[in-house]
Motif scaffolding. Structure first.
Motif: not given
Length: 107
Positions: A96-104
């Motif tokens: 979940s954290l990696l997905t959020k960072l990728q989206d940012k």
């Protein structure tokens, strides 16, 4: 002394013997060839594994064939289940954290 599945997997040599038996039954000589120890030492490990109930030994003529009793190892899997759930939860959080960072990063 009562031996159980956890005693069986406590030793690296015994774990390696169990891994060797995952594909097929083997005689003690075949097992001994895979280790840098005497046949007698391997035989002692085999006897221990039999006492723990994780292998059975069938005599065919003069040969003794060792067969893995994999269902006995389910006790280890059951014991590990709560830890697996913890790690899955942590990996889900990381994902979940990696997905959020990728989206940012993409925005």
């Amino acid at each position: 002394m009562r031996r159980d599945v956890f005693n069986a997997i406590a030793d690296p040599t015994r774990r390696n013997i169990l891994m060797s038996l995952t594909t097929e039954s083997q005689n003690v000589n075949s097992l001994a060839e895979q280790f840098d120890m005497t046949r007698q030492a391997v035989s002692l490990h085999v006897k221990y594994l039999q006492e723990c109930g994780v292998i059975t030994i069938n005599k065919e003529g003069r040969e003794r064939f060792c067969k893995l009793e994999a269902q006995t190892l389910s006790e280890v899997a059951d014991w590990l289940e709560p830890f697996r759930k913890i790690w899955e939860s942590r990996f889900d959080q990381l994902d979940s954290l990696l997905t959020k960072l990728q989206d940012k990063k993409e925005n």
